[in-house]
Design a protein around this motif. Structure first.
Motif, PDB file in Angstrom:
ATOM      1  N   ARG B 390       0.832  -1.210   0.000  1.00  0.00           N
ATOM      2  CA  ARG B 390       0.000   0.000   0.000  1.00  0.00           C
ATOM      3  C   ARG B 390       0.867   1.260   0.000  1.00  0.00           C
ATOM      4  O   ARG B 390       0.658   2.183  -0.804  1.00  0.00           O
ATOM      5  N   LEU B 394       1.396   4.018  -3.049  1.00  0.00           N
ATOM      6  CA  LEU B 394       1.141   5.450  -2.842  1.00  0.00           C
ATOM      7  C   LEU B 394       2.363   6.277  -3.211  1.00  0.00           C
ATOM      8  O   LEU B 394       2.270   7.249  -3.965  1.00  0.00           O
ATOM      9  N   ASP B 395       3.516   5.876  -2.662  1.00  0.00           N
ATOM     10  CA  ASP B 395       4.714   6.708  -2.799  1.00  0.00           C
ATOM     11  C   ASP B 395       5.315   6.632  -4.196  1.00  0.00           C
ATOM     12  O   ASP B 395       5.789   7.632  -4.729  1.00  0.00           O
ATOM     13  N   HIS B 397       3.776   5.088  -7.087  1.00  0.00           N
ATOM     14  CA  HIS B 397       2.887   5.010  -8.250  1.00  0.00           C
ATOM     15  C   HIS B 397       1.676   5.934  -8.167  1.00  0.00           C
ATOM     16  O   HIS B 397       0.875   5.967  -9.099  1.00  0.00           O
ATOM     17  N   GLY B 398       1.520   6.632  -7.055  1.00  0.00           N
ATOM     18  CA  GLY B 398       0.369   7.530  -6.932  1.00  0.00           C
ATOM     19  C   GLY B 398      -0.961   6.796  -6.952  1.00  0.00           C
ATOM     20  O   GLY B 398      -1.967   7.311  -7.441  1.00  0.00           O
ATOM     21  N   VAL B 399      -0.970   5.569  -6.414  1.00  0.00           N
ATOM     22  CA  VAL B 399      -2.197   4.764  -6.411  1.00  0.00           C
ATOM     23  C   VAL B 399      -2.607   4.480  -4.971  1.00  0.00           C
ATOM     24  O   VAL B 399      -1.789   4.036  -4.161  1.00  0.00           O
ATOM     25  N   GLY B 400      -3.873   4.736  -4.658  1.00  0.00           N
ATOM     26  CA  GLY B 400      -4.367   4.542  -3.302  1.00  0.00           C
ATOM     27  C   GLY B 400      -5.297   3.342  -3.196  1.00  0.00           C
ATOM     28  O   GLY B 400      -6.319   3.292  -3.879  1.00  0.00           O
TER      29      GLY B 400
END
Lengths: 436, 436
Positions: B390, B394-395, B397-400
């Motif tokens: 997770r 986030l850090d 790939h900019g995916v949450g």
């Protein structure tokens, strides 16, 4: 004990052992979890590509919504209606309410107090406060004219022991009785919970400035004797000050009580409900005023996190549409004038009630308890019990009033036009004479 | 014990001793007081001349309000926005929701169940249910994929002991494991609280009709063994059935559980929140399904009064504006088509997620837990822990996404456009391969 709760407790005990000692069992266990909400908050900041954390449905970058609902609230954008609000409330609303507190309570200037937490109106704020501070057997001290729901919440739910003292002495608040009751009830206890509801329901009484000073002095004296005091100010009717029979205070006791003594924690409970005439929107606030400025920010941080956990566990969050409506109203330049216009209407009614209810011809039927503020006033009946009169008034005269005590009858002038005041009191007088 | 509480308890014990035995300590103490609210209700009916009971401010026969607020909600009348709603909710809304329950749950036909009580959304309904039935040490049984807030509420607040069993067995719900867990946890206990959340958060799973029958059979068997079962159905995601990989049930287990066995009390928790896409309005419902039709009306009357008391003590009442918006939407002829259109969008996303997430090239990165409904789906990661992935997603790939367990990652397709599905899973796959 959850490690996050332990962490909060250690921080609180370090910065304000007195406040830590005030917590209930559940208050000690309370914490704000790391989970979906904290992960979503991180994603909101960092997930610039895809954010699939959100527990709502979105469409085209905004919340999904139904036209059948949106068409009735065209003055608001979907983003201000449909998403979940944060557990402590919309940041803009919290900020606006804090500004309002500072503007209306000059003695808060320069003091350190918490950011208001949005609650689902004042009853919810009261419940959350009780969760945080009340264990079964704890004593809650308040005057003997009181809103009945305090009993349902503090006594029946939380098992507190409610102790009262006579509200009035002569034509004013019973400051001596309050001080004695504080000292008497503190015997054999480390902690007392004190509830001050001014302007008061049911009496409509707001203390004079001199009485306010005496109340603060009595609390300070008891704190100096070593009792830890959680002092709740229920300021539901704040701002509706009509100065009938003399000047009353115009600010909350929360101001002078904040940063007063390490053994005192002030908790302000207030709301848009009565002040902005939005009873059904369910929007109130809970604000902490620590006993000393040193360490106060840490205390407020801990209590804020605990309260967010209590809100999350109890209702998840507070209605967003209601919060947006109230925030935008508070930010509107016209709102002060609009509020003043409504307050003027209520003041005219209160003044008329004051004039009529005190007329000598009614002296055989009732005494008028002191009142000067808020929505209500109370009369003490002579020779007839309030419940009997209430039923008689309803059945025989089509008049509805509230029996709040054995001989106490509450009149809500908030819902009485000026021209109706005299006929109403005439009927009450007549009804009493029919019964005695 | 307050005499009104005793009266309710006697009525309940007479009509359904099994249900009386399910109550918590606070549940036994709960009652709806005779006070301002009951006196106001009498006055509303009888005070044709003057009604000065009301705790709001009125003007010209309607509620007072500020233009700064009213101008943003012109599609509603002040009477549907500002007054307090009754503690159990707007009668018209309760009625509309009951009709919806009957229309969408055919097996309720001819059964006796309560009038839905309006809550400040489902979390509030859960809290109220816990107040009514959960004492410290009581066991709450539910599958091991669960909404984290259950722990904060049932465990941290109410001191319940949460027991879980593996959610899935093969490609479906673990009915055998459920039956065994029921029997195991009932040993040495008179009462069990069971929580069934279908469609489920976080898995997005709704049982098949055959599984639904087995679940009901297992509960009935345990009731026949003498265990009193409070069965909560959290139906938050009701109605969003996409039948991925086969047909699922399309009605709540509340239907078959109602009037099933005297030792079972079904409690339905549902809401407009997800079904009508109004997360921030805070409007849910709590409905009781007694174990037998004989005496069921008395049981529902008692529980309704107790719940009104709990709501009154906890939050006073539920947002009125929200209730009005939802009632009027439910009554609008277009609403079914509007809801269907949104459900179709979600179905298209869910179907795409189903197709993409199962592609063989991702088999080295995850297994897909069965899903067919609701807002979410869950993948079980291979060779990497969910929290680590997770943070990396986030850090880097900019995916949450949400980590819900050691190897479980939740994807909310409710907030994912169809075209984003494949790129999202590609990134997750790539990120996993970067970490292992």
């Amino acid at each position: 004990m959850n490690p996050l709760a332990s962490e909060l407790n250690e921080k609180l005990a370090k910065n304000a052992p007195e406040v830590f000692a005030m917590l209930s069992d559940y208050g000690r266990r309370a914490y704000f979890p790391k989970g979906i909400l904290t992960q979503s908050a991180e994603a909101k900041a960092k997930a610039h590509r895809f954010n699939a954390t959100i527990g709502i449905a979105t469409e085209g970058g905004g919340p999904m919504y139904l036209d059948s609902i949106q068409q009735r609230v065209p003055g608001l954008e979907p983003k201000d209606i449909y998403p979940y609000a944060p557990p402590a409330g919309r940041p803009g609303l919290r900020d606006a309410w804090r500004k309002k507190l500072l503007a209306e309570n000059p003695s808060l200037a320069g003091k350190t107090f918490g950011e208001p937490v949005t609650t689902s109106a004042i009853t919810h704020g009261i419940s959350v406060t009780a969760e945080l501070f009340v264990d079964p057997g704890d004593v809650l001290l308040l005057p003997d004219k009181l809103w009945g729901n305090y009993r349902l919440c503090f006594e029946n739910h939380f098992g507190a022991k409610i102790e009262t003292f006579p509200f009035f002495e002569g034509e004013g608040f019973n400051v001596a009785g309050f001080g004695e009751a504080l000292e008497r009830n503190a015997q054999g206890r480390d902690k007392l919970i004190v509830l001050l509801n001014f302007p008061n329901n049911p009496t409509g009484y707001m203390p004079t400035p001199a009485e306010g000073e005496e109340i603060v002095k009595a609390l300070r004296a008891q704190a100096e004797r070593g009792t830890k005091l959680v002092v709740l100010t229920d300021d539901a009717y704040f701002g509706l000050f009509f100065h009938l029979g003399g000047d009353s205070m115009t600010e909350s006791l929360f101001g002078p009580l904040t940063n007063l003594h390490p053994n005192i924690l002030a908790v302000k409970l207030d709301g848009a409900t009565k002040e902005l005439f939005v009873w059904g929107l369910r929007c109130g606030f809970l604000t902490f005023g620590p006993g000393q400025s040193q360490g106060a920010e840490a205390v407020c941080d801990v209590l804020d996190a605990k309260v967010r956990g209590l809100i999350r566990a109890g209702v998840s969050n507070v209605p967003h549409l209601s919060q947006s409506l109230i925030q935008f109203a508070l930010e509107a330049p016209e709102v002060d004038a609009e509020r003043q216009a409504k307050a003027d209407i209520l003041c005219a009614r209160a003044s008329r009630v004051y004039e009529i209810s005190h007329q000598p011809r009614f002296k055989e039927s009732w005494d008028v308890y002191p009142f000067n503020s808020g929505y209500f006033m109370l009369i003490e009946l002579k020779g007839v019990e309030a419940e009997r009169l209430r039923v008689h008034l309803l059945d025989q005269h089509g008049v509805g009033l509230i029996a709040t005590g054995k001989h106490d009858l509450r009149v809500a002038f908030s819902c009485l036009e000026v021209d109706d005041v005299e006929p109403l009191f005439e009927i009450v007088h007549q009804a009493i004479q029919e019964l005695i």
